[in-house]
Design an enzyme around this catalytic site. Structure first.
Site, PDB file in Angstrom:
ATOM      1  N   ALA A 184     -39.490 -41.619 -68.117  1.00  0.00           N
ATOM      2  CA  ALA A 184     -39.470 -41.874 -66.667  1.00  0.00           C
ATOM      3  C   ALA A 184     -40.588 -41.139 -65.949  1.00  0.00           C
ATOM      4  CB  ALA A 184     -38.115 -41.456 -66.106  1.00  0.00           C
ATOM      5  N   CYS A 222     -11.036 -27.181 -54.747  1.00  0.00           N
ATOM      6  CA  CYS A 222      -9.775 -26.448 -54.925  1.00  0.00           C
ATOM      7  C   CYS A 222      -8.751 -27.386 -55.569  1.00  0.00           C
ATOM      8  CB  CYS A 222      -9.266 -25.938 -53.570  1.00  0.00           C
ATOM      9  SG  CYS A 222      -7.656 -25.142 -53.715  1.00  0.00           S
ATOM     10  N   HIS A 274     -21.001 -39.276 -60.147  1.00  0.00           N
ATOM     11  CA  HIS A 274     -20.210 -38.331 -60.950  1.00  0.00           C
ATOM     12  C   HIS A 274     -20.140 -36.937 -60.337  1.00  0.00           C
ATOM     13  CE1 HIS A 274     -20.954 -41.106 -64.666  1.00  0.00           C
ATOM     14  NE2 HIS A 274     -20.031 -41.584 -63.854  1.00  0.00           N
ATOM     15  N   GLN A 298     -25.984 -41.006 -61.746  1.00  0.00           N
ATOM     16  CA  GLN A 298     -24.842 -40.461 -62.486  1.00  0.00           C
ATOM     17  C   GLN A 298     -25.026 -38.954 -62.674  1.00  0.00           C
ATOM     18  OE1 GLN A 298     -23.584 -43.043 -66.057  1.00  0.00           O
ATOM     19  NE2 GLN A 298     -25.601 -43.855 -65.559  1.00  0.00           N
ATOM     20  N   ASN A 299     -26.200 -38.454 -62.315  1.00  0.00           N
ATOM     21  CA  ASN A 299     -26.496 -37.039 -62.580  1.00  0.00           C
ATOM     22  C   ASN A 299     -25.833 -36.126 -61.556  1.00  0.00           C
ATOM     23  OD1 ASN A 299     -28.024 -38.133 -64.551  1.00  0.00           O
ATOM     24  ND2 ASN A 299     -29.999 -37.764 -63.569  1.00  0.00           N
ATOM     25  N   CYS A 316      -6.991 -19.975 -50.761  1.00  0.00           N
ATOM     26  CA  CYS A 316      -5.574 -19.980 -51.181  1.00  0.00           C
ATOM     27  C   CYS A 316      -5.328 -19.338 -52.545  1.00  0.00           C
ATOM     28  CB  CYS A 316      -5.027 -21.410 -51.159  1.00  0.00           C
ATOM     29  SG  CYS A 316      -5.648 -22.406 -52.513  1.00  0.00           S
ATOM     30  N   GLY A 324     -33.291 -44.133 -67.361  1.00  0.00           N
ATOM     31  CA  GLY A 324     -32.789 -42.986 -68.128  1.00  0.00           C
ATOM     32  C   GLY A 324     -31.288 -42.908 -68.284  1.00  0.00           C
ATOM     33  N   THR A 325     -30.668 -44.053 -68.525  1.00  0.00           N
ATOM     34  CA  THR A 325     -29.228 -44.026 -68.848  1.00  0.00           C
ATOM     35  C   THR A 325     -28.978 -44.857 -70.098  1.00  0.00           C
ATOM     36  OG1 THR A 325     -26.993 -44.616 -68.148  1.00  0.00           O
ATOM     37  CG2 THR A 325     -28.779 -45.872 -67.131  1.00  0.00           C
TER      38      THR A 325
HETATM   39  C1  BJW Z   1     -34.897 -41.061 -71.094  1.00  0.00           C
HETATM   40  C2  BJW Z   1     -35.749 -39.979 -71.246  1.00  0.00           C
HETATM   41  C3  BJW Z   1     -36.861 -39.914 -70.395  1.00  0.00           C
HETATM   42  C4  BJW Z   1     -34.142 -39.773 -72.665  1.00  0.00           C
HETATM   43  N1  BJW Z   1     -37.059 -40.871 -69.486  1.00  0.00           N
HETATM   44  N2  BJW Z   1     -35.115 -41.999 -70.191  1.00  0.00           N
HETATM   45  C5  BJW Z   1     -11.883 -46.541 -73.497  1.00  0.00           C
HETATM   46  C6  BJW Z   1     -11.008 -45.467 -73.509  1.00  0.00           C
HETATM   47  C7  BJW Z   1     -10.956 -44.541 -72.431  1.00  0.00           C
HETATM   48  C8  BJW Z   1     -11.779 -44.671 -71.356  1.00  0.00           C
HETATM   49  C9  BJW Z   1     -12.647 -45.739 -71.369  1.00  0.00           C
HETATM   50  C10 BJW Z   1     -12.694 -46.669 -72.395  1.00  0.00           C
HETATM   51  N3  BJW Z   1     -13.618 -47.597 -72.082  1.00  0.00           N
HETATM   52  C11 BJW Z   1     -14.154 -47.257 -70.912  1.00  0.00           C
HETATM   53  C12 BJW Z   1     -13.554 -46.147 -70.461  1.00  0.00           C
HETATM   54  C13 BJW Z   1     -13.830 -45.449 -69.215  1.00  0.00           C
HETATM   55  C14 BJW Z   1     -14.839 -44.328 -69.373  1.00  0.00           C
HETATM   56  C15 BJW Z   1     -16.051 -44.790 -70.195  1.00  0.00           C
HETATM   57  O1  BJW Z   1     -16.927 -45.475 -69.700  1.00  0.00           O
HETATM   58  N4  BJW Z   1     -16.122 -44.418 -71.461  1.00  0.00           N
HETATM   59  C16 BJW Z   1     -17.200 -44.908 -72.327  1.00  0.00           C
HETATM   60  C17 BJW Z   1     -17.968 -43.723 -72.932  1.00  0.00           C
HETATM   61  C18 BJW Z   1     -16.566 -45.795 -73.367  1.00  0.00           C
HETATM   62  N5  BJW Z   1     -15.217 -44.034 -68.015  1.00  0.00           N
HETATM   63  C19 BJW Z   1     -14.514 -43.193 -67.286  1.00  0.00           C
HETATM   64  O2  BJW Z   1     -13.566 -42.587 -67.718  1.00  0.00           O
HETATM   65  C20 BJW Z   1     -14.927 -43.097 -65.842  1.00  0.00           C
HETATM   66  N6  BJW Z   1     -13.770 -43.296 -65.022  1.00  0.00           N
HETATM   67  C21 BJW Z   1     -13.139 -44.462 -64.994  1.00  0.00           C
HETATM   68  O3  BJW Z   1     -13.573 -45.448 -65.562  1.00  0.00           O
HETATM   69  O4  BJW Z   1     -11.977 -44.459 -64.283  1.00  0.00           O
HETATM   70  C22 BJW Z   1     -11.082 -45.561 -64.478  1.00  0.00           C
HETATM   71  C23 BJW Z   1     -10.492 -45.472 -65.898  1.00  0.00           C
HETATM   72  C24 BJW Z   1      -9.824 -44.344 -66.282  1.00  0.00           C
HETATM   73  C25 BJW Z   1      -9.280 -44.264 -67.572  1.00  0.00           C
HETATM   74  C26 BJW Z   1      -9.423 -45.308 -68.482  1.00  0.00           C
HETATM   75  C27 BJW Z   1     -10.126 -46.434 -68.084  1.00  0.00           C
HETATM   76  C28 BJW Z   1     -10.650 -46.530 -66.773  1.00  0.00           C
HETATM   77  C29 BJW Z   1     -15.485 -41.731 -65.549  1.00  0.00           C
HETATM   78  C30 BJW Z   1     -16.744 -41.457 -66.311  1.00  0.00           C
HETATM   79  C31 BJW Z   1     -17.185 -40.010 -66.064  1.00  0.00           C
HETATM   80  C32 BJW Z   1     -18.380 -39.626 -66.928  1.00  0.00           C
HETATM   81  N7  BJW Z   1     -18.542 -38.221 -66.814  1.00  0.00           N
HETATM   82  C33 BJW Z   1     -19.717 -37.616 -67.405  1.00  0.00           C
HETATM   83  C34 BJW Z   1     -19.635 -36.084 -67.173  1.00  0.00           C
HETATM   84  C35 BJW Z   1     -19.947 -35.800 -65.684  1.00  0.00           C
HETATM   85  C36 BJW Z   1     -19.973 -34.357 -65.369  1.00  0.00           C
HETATM   86  C37 BJW Z   1     -20.945 -33.590 -66.227  1.00  0.00           C
HETATM   87  O5  BJW Z   1     -22.168 -33.846 -66.231  1.00  0.00           O
HETATM   88  O6  BJW Z   1     -20.488 -32.700 -66.911  1.00  0.00           O
HETATM   89  O7  BJW Z   1     -20.897 -38.139 -66.817  1.00  0.00           O
HETATM   90  S1  BJW Z   1     -19.919 -37.976 -69.162  1.00  0.00           S
HETATM   91  C38 BJW Z   1     -21.669 -38.165 -69.092  1.00  0.00           C
HETATM   92  O8  BJW Z   1     -22.041 -39.554 -69.350  1.00  0.00           O
HETATM   93  C39 BJW Z   1     -22.055 -37.871 -67.632  1.00  0.00           C
HETATM   94  C40 BJW Z   1     -23.117 -38.893 -67.384  1.00  0.00           C
HETATM   95  O9  BJW Z   1     -23.301 -39.102 -66.007  1.00  0.00           O
HETATM   96  C41 BJW Z   1     -22.610 -40.100 -68.135  1.00  0.00           C
HETATM   97  C42 BJW Z   1     -23.669 -41.097 -68.484  1.00  0.00           C
HETATM   98  O10 BJW Z   1     -24.625 -40.560 -69.314  1.00  0.00           O
HETATM   99  P1  BJW Z   1     -26.144 -40.991 -69.148  1.00  0.00           P
HETATM  100  O11 BJW Z   1     -26.669 -40.519 -67.853  1.00  0.00           O
HETATM  101  O12 BJW Z   1     -26.299 -42.419 -69.442  1.00  0.00           O
HETATM  102  O13 BJW Z   1     -26.848 -40.060 -70.263  1.00  0.00           O
HETATM  103  P2  BJW Z   1     -26.996 -40.349 -71.820  1.00  0.00           P
HETATM  104  O14 BJW Z   1     -27.256 -39.048 -72.474  1.00  0.00           O
HETATM  105  O15 BJW Z   1     -25.898 -41.170 -72.361  1.00  0.00           O
HETATM  106  O16 BJW Z   1     -28.314 -41.259 -71.913  1.00  0.00           O
HETATM  107  C43 BJW Z   1     -29.594 -40.755 -71.597  1.00  0.00           C
HETATM  108  C44 BJW Z   1     -30.579 -41.886 -71.717  1.00  0.00           C
HETATM  109  O17 BJW Z   1     -31.835 -41.410 -71.267  1.00  0.00           O
HETATM  110  C45 BJW Z   1     -30.778 -42.409 -73.151  1.00  0.00           C
HETATM  111  O18 BJW Z   1     -30.697 -43.826 -73.143  1.00  0.00           O
HETATM  112  C46 BJW Z   1     -32.178 -41.941 -73.518  1.00  0.00           C
HETATM  113  O19 BJW Z   1     -32.867 -42.868 -74.354  1.00  0.00           O
HETATM  114  C47 BJW Z   1     -32.827 -41.869 -72.162  1.00  0.00           C
HETATM  115  N8  BJW Z   1     -33.948 -40.921 -72.043  1.00  0.00           N
HETATM  116  N9  BJW Z   1     -35.314 -39.189 -72.268  1.00  0.00           N
HETATM  117  C48 BJW Z   1     -36.207 -41.910 -69.433  1.00  0.00           C
HETATM  118  N10 BJW Z   1     -37.770 -38.886 -70.495  1.00  0.00           N
END
Ligand code: BJW
Length: 254
Positions: free
Chosen positions: A234, A129, A121, A103-104, A153, A190-191
């Site tokens: 990790a 563009c 992601h 996801q990174n 463009c 790490g998610t």
């Molecule tokens: C360690 C550590 C160490 C710490 N070692 N581990 C209700 C309403 C509206 C929308 C939704 C809804 N329900 C679901 C949705 C859809 C939504 C969603 O899932 N929302 C939830 C939050 C509820 N998803 C989307 O919108 C996705 N699209 C989609 O579903 O399309 C269809 C759709 C559209 C509209 C409505 C419904 C469906 C798209 C998701 C895009 C996410 N984008 C981001 C930003 C990307 C660009 C950027 O980086 O700027 O992606 S948000 C952010 O979260 C980023 C990440 O990839 C993503 C996940 O985060 P991640 O990687 O899990 O990080 P953390 O910080 O959450 O966790 C870190 C973990 O590491 C922790 O557990 C720590 O303990 C651990 N850790 N140190 C190992 N050393």
């Protein structure tokens, strides 16, 4: 030590395994100094996701969104992958079938040497563009113009990342589901396992009988489904598993 934290037991499983899939999140890059999103130190504690990581936010204020991404590019550019990324890169050469889903957007898996990566992601070093949809690499740090414009463009460029409410690339996502549903062991590293559809991948693996291995200092919604659950960083746990695995491989050859 509970059975779920037994590296020896996991290595026994891995010795019999041909198909491994790994899914990573922000936590794997935390030890490199890249902020995660959730939790005490997370980006979403300091900034509002709705103002920075949605298509509406970009339409309303592209300068602000680009300033956020320019700042993060500056941090990422100064950091390097850590032993967690490096172990996963080496596993490409160990398992007959190995796939890496992330996801990174930081590009650290590539930097560590992984060749084949499904970036769910997008990638912070790519821009798109808003008119033509063309995707190009851009490594300028800091950006000379905010917001940047398309050299072809003149339209607004946007980061080639997936924001909330946007669809993931269907090709990348289908591939990720296929790799999850067909592996024998799936590592989830790490998610927080709350963002969909990424959070569903290990469940697809578990439904098809794969063993799920979670590496995370904290429990997540996936924890109850995990066959192995290593509570730690990790960059420490993956090298420990790797060391035992490589010992077991060479003992098997002797
Ligand atoms: C360690 C550590 C160490 C710490 N070692 N581990 C209700 C309403 C509206 C929308 C939704 C809804 N329900 C679901 C949705 C859809 C939504 C969603 O899932 N929302 C939830 C939050 C509820 N998803 C989307 O919108 C996705 N699209 C989609 O579903 O399309 C269809 C759709 C559209 C509209 C409505 C419904 C469906 C798209 C998701 C895009 C996410 N984008 C981001 C930003 C990307 C660009 C950027 O980086 O700027 O992606 S948000 C952010 O979260 C980023 C990440 O990839 C993503 C996940 O985060 P991640 O990687 O899990 O990080 P953390 O910080 O959450 O966790 C870190 C973990 O590491 C922790 O557990 C720590 O303990 C651990 N850790 N140190 C190992 N050393």
């Amino acid at each position: 030590m509970t059975e779920k934290q037994d590296i020896g037991a996991l290595v026994e499983v891995l010795l019999q395994t041909r198909r491994v899939t790994v899914s990573t999140g922000a936590g794997i890059s935390a030890e490199s100094g890249i902020p995660t999103f959730r939790g005490q130190e997370g980006l979403w504690k300091q900034f509002r996701a709705e103002e920075l990581a949605t298509p509406t936010a970009f339409t309303q204020n592209p300068e602000l969104v680009w300033e956020f991404y320019d700042w993060r590019r500056g941090i990422i550019a100064q950091k390097t992958p850590n032993p967690g990324h490096q172990v996963l890169a080496s596993w490409e050469n160990i398992f007959p079938s190995f796939s890496l889903i992330t996801q990174n957007i930081d590009g650290f898996h590539q930097k560590a040497g992984s060749k084949s990566i499904l970036e769910l992601h997008g990638n912070i070093w790519k821009v798109r563009c808003t008119e033509e949809g063309t995707v190009t690499e851009n490594h300028e740090v800091p950006l000379t113009k905010i917001p940047p414009l398309c050299p072809a463009c003149g339209a607004l460029l946007r980061p080639h990342v997936v924001w909330f409410g946007e669809s993931l690339s269907p090709v990348v996502l289908n591939n990720a589901f296929q790799q999850s549903a067909s592996c024998e062991v799936m590592f989830v590293v790490g998610t927080s396992a709350v963002v969909q559809p990424a959070a569903s991948l290990p469940l697809a693996a578990a439904e098809r009988g794969a063993k799920v291995v979670e590496v995370n200092p904290d429990p997540t919604p996936l924890t109850p489904y995990a066959n192995f659950s290593f509570r730690g960083k990790a960059g420490e746990i993956l090298p420990l598993i790797d060391e035992e695995l490589k010992k077991a491989f060479s003992a098997k050859k002797d």
